[in-house]
Enzyme design. Sequence first.
Site, PDB file in Angstrom:
ATOM      1  N   ASP A  96       0.842  -1.188   0.000  1.00  0.00           N
ATOM      2  CA  ASP A  96       0.000   0.000   0.000  1.00  0.00           C
ATOM      3  C   ASP A  96       0.879   1.241   0.000  1.00  0.00           C
ATOM      4  O   ASP A  96       2.047   1.203   0.399  1.00  0.00           O
ATOM      5  CB  ASP A  96      -0.952   0.008   1.187  1.00  0.00           C
ATOM      6  CG  ASP A  96      -0.247   0.202   2.517  1.00  0.00           C
ATOM      7  OD1 ASP A  96       0.671  -0.595   2.821  1.00  0.00           O
ATOM      8  OD2 ASP A  96      -0.580   1.152   3.257  1.00  0.00           O
ATOM      9  N   GLU A 161      -0.117  -0.503   5.836  1.00  0.00           N
ATOM     10  CA  GLU A 161       0.902   0.091   6.700  1.00  0.00           C
ATOM     11  C   GLU A 161       0.781   1.610   6.749  1.00  0.00           C
ATOM     12  O   GLU A 161       0.905   2.228   7.812  1.00  0.00           O
ATOM     13  CB  GLU A 161       2.302  -0.307   6.211  1.00  0.00           C
ATOM     14  CG  GLU A 161       3.422   0.026   7.186  1.00  0.00           C
ATOM     15  CD  GLU A 161       3.942   1.448   7.077  1.00  0.00           C
ATOM     16  OE1 GLU A 161       4.598   1.918   8.028  1.00  0.00           O
ATOM     17  OE2 GLU A 161       3.701   2.110   6.033  1.00  0.00           O
ATOM     18  N   HIS A 427       6.390   9.976   0.790  1.00  0.00           N
ATOM     19  CA  HIS A 427       5.192  10.650   1.314  1.00  0.00           C
ATOM     20  C   HIS A 427       4.967  12.020   0.687  1.00  0.00           C
ATOM     21  O   HIS A 427       3.958  12.667   0.986  1.00  0.00           O
ATOM     22  CB  HIS A 427       5.230  10.792   2.850  1.00  0.00           C
ATOM     23  CG  HIS A 427       5.138   9.510   3.580  1.00  0.00           C
ATOM     24  ND1 HIS A 427       4.649   9.413   4.867  1.00  0.00           N
ATOM     25  CD2 HIS A 427       5.465   8.242   3.240  1.00  0.00           C
ATOM     26  CE1 HIS A 427       4.699   8.155   5.272  1.00  0.00           C
ATOM     27  NE2 HIS A 427       5.201   7.423   4.290  1.00  0.00           N
TER      28      HIS A 427
END
Length: 457
Positions: A96, A161, A427
Amino acid sequence: MADAPAVADVRRAVAVLMPRALDDLAALVAIPSVADDRLFPRAECERAAAWVADALRAEGIDDARPVPTPDGSSTVLGHRAGPAGTPTVLLYAHYDVQPPLRDEAWLSPPFTLTPRDGRLYGRGAADCKGNVVAHLTALRALRQLLGELPVGVRVAIEGSEEQGTGGLEEYVRAHPEHFAADAVLVADTGNATLGRPTLCVSLRGATNVVVRVETMAGEVHSGMFGGAAPDALAALVAILATLRDAQGGTTVRGLDATGTWDGVAYDAEQFRHDAGVLADVRLLGGASVADTLWARPAVTVLGLDAPPVVGSAAAVQPRAAARLNLRVPPGTDARNARDALVAHVLDVAPWGARVTVETEPVGQPFRARTDGPVFATLSQALADAFDAPTVTAGQGGSIPLCNVFAETLPDAAVVLLGVEEPACLIHAPNESVDPREIERLAVGEALFLARLADRSH
């Protein structure tokens, strides 16, 4: 069982496999496996899980399959027993990914793996699909060189996660027998700098609290009442100001903020570059970057409830709130640290303001074992793969699963590594990976598995 292959042989095998590895990465990145069905259909995560399971079965993990976990996500689990008398290694990563955030901030489509200036851009290219591909490539190389896997191999490729919903942690506690291993390779970190092999041995724990301040029944005119009326927003600002000293070091009462880091240093100029710190703005903490990041607690203000500048009125505010994130290093119990933060906030509240603090779940810090044959063998294997000495580093983030593995597998060595060096911008928009990191990590992992088998003879 044949002896462990030579470094040169493993390098050649992995080099030949790299075009396939990068095709695999492109296929995985193309699946928008964000485990939040408010943003992307759940079917995308199911598609990624099926892809990973198929790929693992093709490399000898015959029973690899997606297994539902309590949070509704699926983890791909599988096991292949090794030759008699050899240890078992659990390979972890996650399929993920974070949401892409602002599409317009990407220089190329986030779910299309795009080469640019020697790097490969796409959401999940580093975190963590690049690590999934490194695992697959190491297994392929060993099967080509040896005809079989030299040790027992378990796999756990997680599906939630990034959401932190804890599905796999609960599943591990309920079914520890599915994860029994002598070593656990958690591929979800990376090197201190590009090309410098690094084992992550320290993770900070984390907890969040929401601080709410109330002082009046409602807003009042700042001209008529300002100066005497207790301003809730100003009270909140005063509370927040006590959490750091003049150098920016954390000053929560009852928390030790003097720890030092004995692993690899983090160059201050490199950190400024990696974090995008503006010119002439000083770094915080009053100590080395490594001390501040990996050995000391840190409080961050995550959000504020207060009137926005645009549309604000001439009024004294009756209430305000802030959400705080507290990171704590190994050696500090995260629950005790949370309680110290709550007590500090309540104690320093000015003017008799009504302050309440809501707490959120706690993630404990983690420290890896650096003794024993697993750590030594992996450290040397990575050094040979990267042609550079292996160093140890910490990570400011938390991976609660590491503590669950340590609790349920007390005799196993849990070690963290991966392809996610600082330039990856995980991110953030324009996440990328250097394909050389995938190649070298695959070489190192293959050498480690083969050499660990040799040690068991």
